[in-house]
Design an enzyme around this catalytic site. Structure first.
Site, PDB file in Angstrom:
ATOM      1  N   LEU A 206       0.854  -1.185   0.000  1.00 34.85           N
ATOM      2  CA  LEU A 206       0.000   0.000   0.000  1.00 34.85           C
ATOM      3  C   LEU A 206       0.886   1.230   0.000  1.00 34.85           C
ATOM      4  CD1 LEU A 206      -3.102  -0.075   0.398  1.00 34.85           C
ATOM      5  CD2 LEU A 206      -2.707   0.285   2.836  1.00 34.85           C
ATOM      6  N   HIS A 207       0.791   2.052  -1.031  1.00 39.00           N
ATOM      7  CA  HIS A 207       1.590   3.283  -0.974  1.00 39.00           C
ATOM      8  C   HIS A 207       1.017   4.440  -1.783  1.00 39.00           C
ATOM      9  CE1 HIS A 207       2.943   1.758  -4.849  1.00 39.00           C
ATOM     10  NE2 HIS A 207       3.348   2.975  -5.114  1.00 39.00           N
ATOM     11  N   ARG A 208      -0.081   4.202  -2.543  1.00 40.37           N
ATOM     12  CA  ARG A 208      -0.628   5.301  -3.358  1.00 40.37           C
ATOM     13  C   ARG A 208      -1.063   6.442  -2.447  1.00 40.37           C
ATOM     14  NH1 ARG A 208       1.026   4.629  -7.773  1.00 40.37           N
ATOM     15  NH2 ARG A 208       0.973   2.513  -8.500  1.00 40.37           N
ATOM     16  N   ASP A 285      -2.023  -1.854  -4.068  1.00 40.86           N
ATOM     17  CA  ASP A 285      -2.376  -0.729  -4.935  1.00 40.86           C
ATOM     18  C   ASP A 285      -1.243  -0.440  -5.916  1.00 40.86           C
ATOM     19  OD1 ASP A 285      -0.507   0.491  -3.285  1.00 40.86           O
ATOM     20  OD2 ASP A 285      -1.881   1.974  -2.446  1.00 40.86           O
TER      21      ASP A 285
END
Ligand code: UD1
Length: 373
Positions: A206-208, A285
């Site tokens: 998860l990093h967006r 993501d």
């Protein structure tokens, strides 16, 4: 002999440049590669570990640009990259993917009349709130040679009016890295170190910014994870940006309290490949992980409203679940209750481990005339 500058900036670039640099070293009578690292990613875990795992030679130059706002980071790469292009006078500059370093270097070359080849051209999410979509659109407008991973990318480019002679369908170069390293990844101790059994866990990335920079967005993903972690442990190698936001949004305690959620440092390439290939389910993501799970035949739940990689959905492994709690839980339950038949796995055309050589062949073939140049 072609003199080629290859640009690497951020983590998802490294598995794309590795096979290209390796192929150029192998074909040293035809190519003289110069590897430039912009320094967009600089942590040992985000950069050095990948150079080591992927056996990429030390960059010839590190521009050391680092983290900043989009404008400052992009401008920093532009300013630092231009002198190297001017002094090296390359025949080609190869940029990969869709990060800020990609568009920055393409712009420098377009202004100097130096030919750019864009690897992974033509992908479109049609979501302009995504910084990468802007980078893709602009890079493809500026590049001479558009090297695409899938037929949908060719169609997107043609629909934008790009002349067909500038487009070459070469396949997915990241899959070259995956195929080369799958055996080596089996020797990683990542799974054993976490005390996990094959096929008995999920992997999450998860990093967006749209998922991690706002409390509301991150909260509803955490709500879903709480439920899914009751069914199986979730390994979560957290991006530094995500780690920082969890802290800043005051969610550290909440994350630590989720039973079954195993937060770790970002994993290197081989460790991550082992984690990925042993997983029963992947939640992400990321763009690249949607593609890697397709080749590995592992169900992937994409925590976004859209994808620039529709072929991964078409092949049947990827489900675009969105970011609402109930939709994520439903998609995870479906994937766990009805696992795909691995033998029915479908792999997109030219995702075959031979893309780097096709990229080199495209560079060697007579280049089209420079538009307006
Ligand atoms: C970048 C790419 C994104 C890609 C992602 C993979 C753009 C617009 N985004 O996003 O497409 O999917 O890389 O990781 O180019 N940080 C560190 N150490 C590092 C790098 C980053 O601590 O080595 C932290 C910093 O706090 C930084 C933040 O992460 O401000 C964001 O880094 P940045 O490179 O701006 O964007 P990413 O979110 O990594």
């Amino acid at each position: 002999m072609l003199k080629v500058i290859i640009v690497a900036g951020a983590r998802p670039n490294f598995m794309k440049v590795a096979p290209i640099v390796a192929a150029m070293k192998r074909r040293s009578d035809e190519f003289f590669p110069i590897l430039i690292h912009t320094g967009q990613h600089y942590d040992a875990a985000m950069s050095d570990a990948f150079f080591r795992d992927l056996e990429i030679p030390e960059p010839d130059v590190d521009l050391g640009v680092g983290s900043a706002s989009h404008a400052v980071q992009t401008a920093g790469v532009i300013q630092a990259f231009e002198p190297y292009v001017l002094s090296e006078k390359p025949d080609w500059v190869v940029v990969v993917g869709d990060v800020n370093s990609t568009v920055a270097c393409a712009l420098v070359c377009a202004k100097l009349g130096v030919k750019v080849a864009h690897v992974e051209a033509g992908l479109r999410s049609r979501d302009r709130t995504m910084p990468e979509e802007i980078n893709r659109l602009l890079t493809d407008q500026m590049a001479e040679l558009l090297l695409t991973p899938s037929a949908d990318a060719d169609e997107n480019l043609r629909a934008e009016g790009i002349p067909p002679e500038r487009i070459r369908f070469v396949g997915n170069v990241m899959i070259d890295s995956l195929i080369t390293n799958l055996e080596r990844a089996k020797k990683s101790t990542a799974l054993a170190d976490l005390g996990l059994e094959n096929r008995d866990y999920a992997v999450l990335t998860l990093h967006r910014p749209s998922n991690v920079d706002e409390k509301f967005a991150l909260d509803r993903i955490l709500d879903a994870l709480e439920q899914i972690a009751r069914r199986l442990p979730i390994v979560f190698p957290a991006h530094p940006r995500t780690r920082k936001m969890i802290d800043e949004l005051g969610l550290t305690e909440r994350v630590e309290r989720i039973k079954g959620l195993v937060l770790t440092d970002p994993a290197g390439y081989l460790d991550f490949l082992q984690l990925l290939s042993g997983a029963r389910l992947v939640l992400t993501d990321s763009g690249g992980i949607q593609e890697e799970t397709t080749v590995l035949g592992i169900p992937c739940i994409t925590l976004r409203e859209n994808t620039e990689r529709p072929i991964t959905v078409e092949m049947g492994t990827n489900k675009i679940a969105g970011t609402e709690t109930s939709k994520i839980i439903q998609a995870a339950n479906e994937a766990l209750d009805h696992p795909p038949d691995k033998n029915a796995r479908r792999i997109p055309p030219l995702w075959d481990g031979q893309t780097a050589d096709r990229i080199l062949d495209a560079l060697l073939s007579e280049p089209p005339a420079v538009a307006g140049g």
